[in-house]
Design a protein around this motif. Structure first.
Motif, PDB file in Angstrom:
ATOM      1  N   MET A   1     -74.919  -2.170  -9.575  1.00  0.00           N
ATOM      2  CA  MET A   1     -73.506  -2.211  -9.030  1.00  0.00           C
ATOM      3  C   MET A   1     -72.549  -2.773 -10.184  1.00  0.00           C
ATOM      4  N   HIS A   2     -71.515  -1.999 -10.564  1.00  0.00           N
ATOM      5  CA  HIS A   2     -70.792  -2.528 -11.538  1.00  0.00           C
ATOM      6  C   HIS A   2     -69.187  -1.899 -11.272  1.00  0.00           C
ATOM      7  N   LYS A   3     -68.529  -2.740 -12.105  1.00  0.00           N
ATOM      8  CA  LYS A   3     -66.772  -2.416 -12.113  1.00  0.00           C
ATOM      9  C   LYS A   3     -66.676  -1.261 -12.895  1.00  0.00           C
ATOM     10  N   ILE A   4     -65.638  -0.606 -12.556  1.00  0.00           N
ATOM     11  CA  ILE A   4     -65.228   0.528 -13.366  1.00  0.00           C
ATOM     12  C   ILE A   4     -65.012  -0.140 -14.909  1.00  0.00           C
ATOM     13  N   ASP A   5     -65.787   0.763 -15.787  1.00  0.00           N
ATOM     14  CA  ASP A   5     -65.586   0.248 -17.109  1.00  0.00           C
ATOM     15  C   ASP A   5     -65.157   1.247 -18.476  1.00  0.00           C
ATOM     16  N   SER A   6     -64.262   2.207 -17.838  1.00  0.00           N
ATOM     17  CA  SER A   6     -64.044   3.087 -18.587  1.00  0.00           C
ATOM     18  C   SER A   6     -62.665   2.612 -19.572  1.00  0.00           C
ATOM     19  N   GLU A  12     -59.526  -6.120 -16.486  1.00  0.00           N
ATOM     20  CA  GLU A  12     -60.333  -6.715 -15.444  1.00  0.00           C
ATOM     21  C   GLU A  12     -61.325  -5.821 -14.469  1.00  0.00           C
ATOM     22  N   GLY A  13     -61.640  -4.553 -15.128  1.00  0.00           N
ATOM     23  CA  GLY A  13     -62.325  -3.802 -14.475  1.00  0.00           C
ATOM     24  C   GLY A  13     -61.723  -3.038 -13.174  1.00  0.00           C
ATOM     25  N   LEU A  14     -60.557  -2.871 -13.132  1.00  0.00           N
ATOM     26  CA  LEU A  14     -59.929  -2.321 -12.121  1.00  0.00           C
ATOM     27  C   LEU A  14     -59.381  -1.072 -12.418  1.00  0.00           C
ATOM     28  N   PHE A  15     -58.952  -0.211 -11.586  1.00  0.00           N
ATOM     29  CA  PHE A  15     -58.198   1.093 -11.410  1.00  0.00           C
ATOM     30  C   PHE A  15     -56.844   0.652 -11.764  1.00  0.00           C
ATOM     31  N   THR A  16     -56.129   1.882 -12.497  1.00  0.00           N
ATOM     32  CA  THR A  16     -54.638   1.836 -12.475  1.00  0.00           C
ATOM     33  C   THR A  16     -54.374   3.325 -12.681  1.00  0.00           C
ATOM     34  N   ILE A  17     -53.312   3.277 -11.885  1.00  0.00           N
ATOM     35  CA  ILE A  17     -52.516   4.897 -11.936  1.00  0.00           C
ATOM     36  C   ILE A  17     -51.593   5.322 -13.236  1.00  0.00           C
ATOM     37  N   GLY A  18     -51.784   4.224 -13.955  1.00  0.00           N
ATOM     38  CA  GLY A  18     -50.993   4.540 -15.268  1.00  0.00           C
ATOM     39  C   GLY A  18     -49.443   4.481 -15.572  1.00  0.00           C
ATOM     40  N   ASP A  19     -49.105   4.622 -16.594  1.00  0.00           N
ATOM     41  CA  ASP A  19     -47.542   4.216 -16.780  1.00  0.00           C
ATOM     42  C   ASP A  19     -47.255   5.526 -17.902  1.00  0.00           C
ATOM     43  N   VAL A  29     -62.142   8.113 -13.548  1.00  0.00           N
ATOM     44  CA  VAL A  29     -63.369   7.692 -12.883  1.00  0.00           C
ATOM     45  C   VAL A  29     -64.719   8.396 -13.604  1.00  0.00           C
ATOM     46  N   THR A  30     -65.367   7.702 -14.149  1.00  0.00           N
ATOM     47  CA  THR A  30     -66.317   8.171 -14.452  1.00  0.00           C
ATOM     48  C   THR A  30     -67.604   8.176 -13.824  1.00  0.00           C
ATOM     49  N   ASP A  31     -68.739   9.246 -14.165  1.00  0.00           N
ATOM     50  CA  ASP A  31     -69.619   9.740 -13.283  1.00  0.00           C
ATOM     51  C   ASP A  31     -70.796   8.570 -13.242  1.00  0.00           C
ATOM     52  N   ASP A  32     -70.932   7.682 -14.004  1.00  0.00           N
ATOM     53  CA  ASP A  32     -71.913   6.620 -14.079  1.00  0.00           C
ATOM     54  C   ASP A  32     -71.534   5.695 -12.896  1.00  0.00           C
ATOM     55  N   TRP A  33     -70.200   5.360 -12.707  1.00  0.00           N
ATOM     56  CA  TRP A  33     -69.583   4.493 -11.773  1.00  0.00           C
ATOM     57  C   TRP A  33     -69.908   5.158 -10.404  1.00  0.00           C
ATOM     58  N   LEU A  34     -69.372   6.330 -10.165  1.00  0.00           N
ATOM     59  CA  LEU A  34     -69.387   7.182  -9.140  1.00  0.00           C
ATOM     60  C   LEU A  34     -70.850   7.129  -8.561  1.00  0.00           C
ATOM     61  N   ASN A  35     -71.759   7.444  -9.405  1.00  0.00           N
ATOM     62  CA  ASN A  35     -73.209   7.699  -9.078  1.00  0.00           C
ATOM     63  C   ASN A  35     -73.711   6.212  -8.539  1.00  0.00           C
ATOM     64  N   ALA A  36     -73.224   5.077  -9.282  1.00  0.00           N
ATOM     65  CA  ALA A  36     -73.697   3.787  -8.934  1.00  0.00           C
ATOM     66  C   ALA A  36     -73.366   3.308  -7.449  1.00  0.00           C
ATOM     67  N   VAL A  37     -72.007   3.827  -7.228  1.00  0.00           N
ATOM     68  CA  VAL A  37     -71.375   3.710  -5.873  1.00  0.00           C
ATOM     69  C   VAL A  37     -72.248   4.295  -4.784  1.00  0.00           C
ATOM     70  N   GLN A  38     -72.469   5.416  -5.091  1.00  0.00           N
ATOM     71  CA  GLN A  38     -73.171   6.314  -3.969  1.00  0.00           C
ATOM     72  C   GLN A  38     -74.721   5.819  -3.889  1.00  0.00           C
ATOM     73  N   THR A  39     -75.276   5.457  -4.924  1.00  0.00           N
ATOM     74  CA  THR A  39     -76.611   4.891  -4.846  1.00  0.00           C
ATOM     75  C   THR A  39     -76.653   3.562  -3.870  1.00  0.00           C
ATOM     76  N   GLU A  40     -75.564   2.704  -4.133  1.00  0.00           N
ATOM     77  CA  GLU A  40     -75.609   1.579  -3.117  1.00  0.00           C
ATOM     78  C   GLU A  40     -75.373   2.068  -1.786  1.00  0.00           C
ATOM     79  N   ILE A  41     -74.576   2.805  -1.457  1.00  0.00           N
ATOM     80  CA  ILE A  41     -74.304   3.184  -0.059  1.00  0.00           C
ATOM     81  C   ILE A  41     -75.573   3.805   0.460  1.00  0.00           C
ATOM     82  N   VAL A  42     -76.232   4.723  -0.294  1.00  0.00           N
ATOM     83  CA  VAL A  42     -77.294   5.532   0.210  1.00  0.00           C
ATOM     84  C   VAL A  42     -78.401   4.496   0.632  1.00  0.00           C
TER      85      VAL A  42
END
Length: 314
Positions: A1-6, A12-19, A29-42
């Protein structure tokens, strides 16, 4: 598991809606982060032994509930636990066969207002035999508490624990009842049937005899009916009489006397002899020696046992 790092994530590894005005882009949202989250839940769902089900959106919750046991119920007054800890936690006391009561009581284990609920539980649930009240029980547990009496804890030190009740084929046991003994000496009735080695000694013996004969006589009865003998005679004489050869004199001469039974009988009356034989008493000298067995010592009644501390909840 890791924080978003795009590159568009915050430092701080957080999401933002931008300005858009300030030129800050929204987080990609990167594919590697989404796959990590999915793997943790599975992993959580599969760890609970559940197959993944696409339309089931409650699988993660069910998996967590299955993997985490429900919390233990809160301890209640009178609950009991065994532990290696010699010192009880707050709200607990050591079962030391002592007594509890109010602050002004003479209790030996704990004197505190905290003891009131346990005091009343023991008073109402255990007989005075096994939870004695110092000074005797009054009208109620509340009265005795107010009177600052102390009550004894049930005896536990050095004892095995068992369940109160009437088990099938067993004796009825009341709550806090104490029975049994650590050692026991067998009574005659409890000993198994057995024999002893015997030694018989007979030296032989004799008796001194004394014969006593006072003598005796018989009473005799003589019966004599009398008797006669039959006799034969020869007669002769002379015509002249007088002496022999004289005329006119007769004479007779005995010839035979016939035998005759006298008829006499003698009857002897029966008579005890009076003879006695006395055997002087004599010791036979016979003796039997039984080899002794056993030593009258108490035997150990204890089962294999481990000893721990016991604490009870106030």
């Amino acid at each position: 598991m890791h924080k978003i790092d795009s590159s568009t994530a915050t430092p701080e590894g957080l999401f933002t809606i931008g300005d858009p005005v300030g030129g800050t882009p929204a987080t990609v949202v990167t594919d590697d982060w989404l796959n990590a989250v999915q793997t943790e839940i599975v992993n959580v769902v599969e760890a609970a032994g559940m197959p993944l089900e696409k339309p089931n959106n409650a699988q993660l919750l069910a998996a967590i509930q299955a993997l985490i046991p429900p919390p233990l119920p809160a301890w209640r007054t009178g609950d009991f636990k065994l532990t290696m800890q010699p010192t009880p936690e707050d709200g607990w006391i050591v079962c030391d066969d002592g007594s509890i009561g109010s602050e002004d009581s003479s209790a030996t284990n704990k004197r505190s207002a905290e003891c009131e609920t346990l005091f009343k539980l023991l008073w109402n649930g255990v007989s005075n035999t096994y939870a004695p009240v110092v000074g005797g029980r009054g009208a109620s547990a509340a009265d005795d508490w107010t009177a600052n009496k102390s009550i004894g804890l049930t005896k536990m030190l050095g004892r095995a624990l068992a369940v109160a009740g009437n088990g099938s084929g067993l004796s009825l046991r009341g709550i806090a009842q104490t029975v049994g003994a650590e050692t026991h000496v067998l009574s005659n009735g409890e000993m198994p049937a057995h024999t002893h080695a015997n030694t018989l000694s007979d030296p032989g013996h004799s008796h001194a005899n004394t014969i006593n004969d006072p003598g005796h006589v018989h009473a005799n009865t003589l019966s004599d009916p009398g008797h006669v003998h039959s006799m034969g005679y020869q007669f002769g004489g002379t015509s002249g009489g007088g002496a022999a050869g004289q005329a006119g004199v007769f004479y007779s001469t005995p010839n035979n006397t016939a035998a005759a039974a006298t008829g006499i009988s003698i009857n002897n009356a029966s008579k005890a002899t009076g003879v006695t034989l006395n055997n002087a008493g004599a010791s036979s000298g016979v003796s039997i020696s039984n080899a002794s067995q056993g030593g009258d010592a108490a035997h150990n009644n204890m089962q294999p046992t481990v000893f721990l501390y016991a604490h009870i909840k106030l």
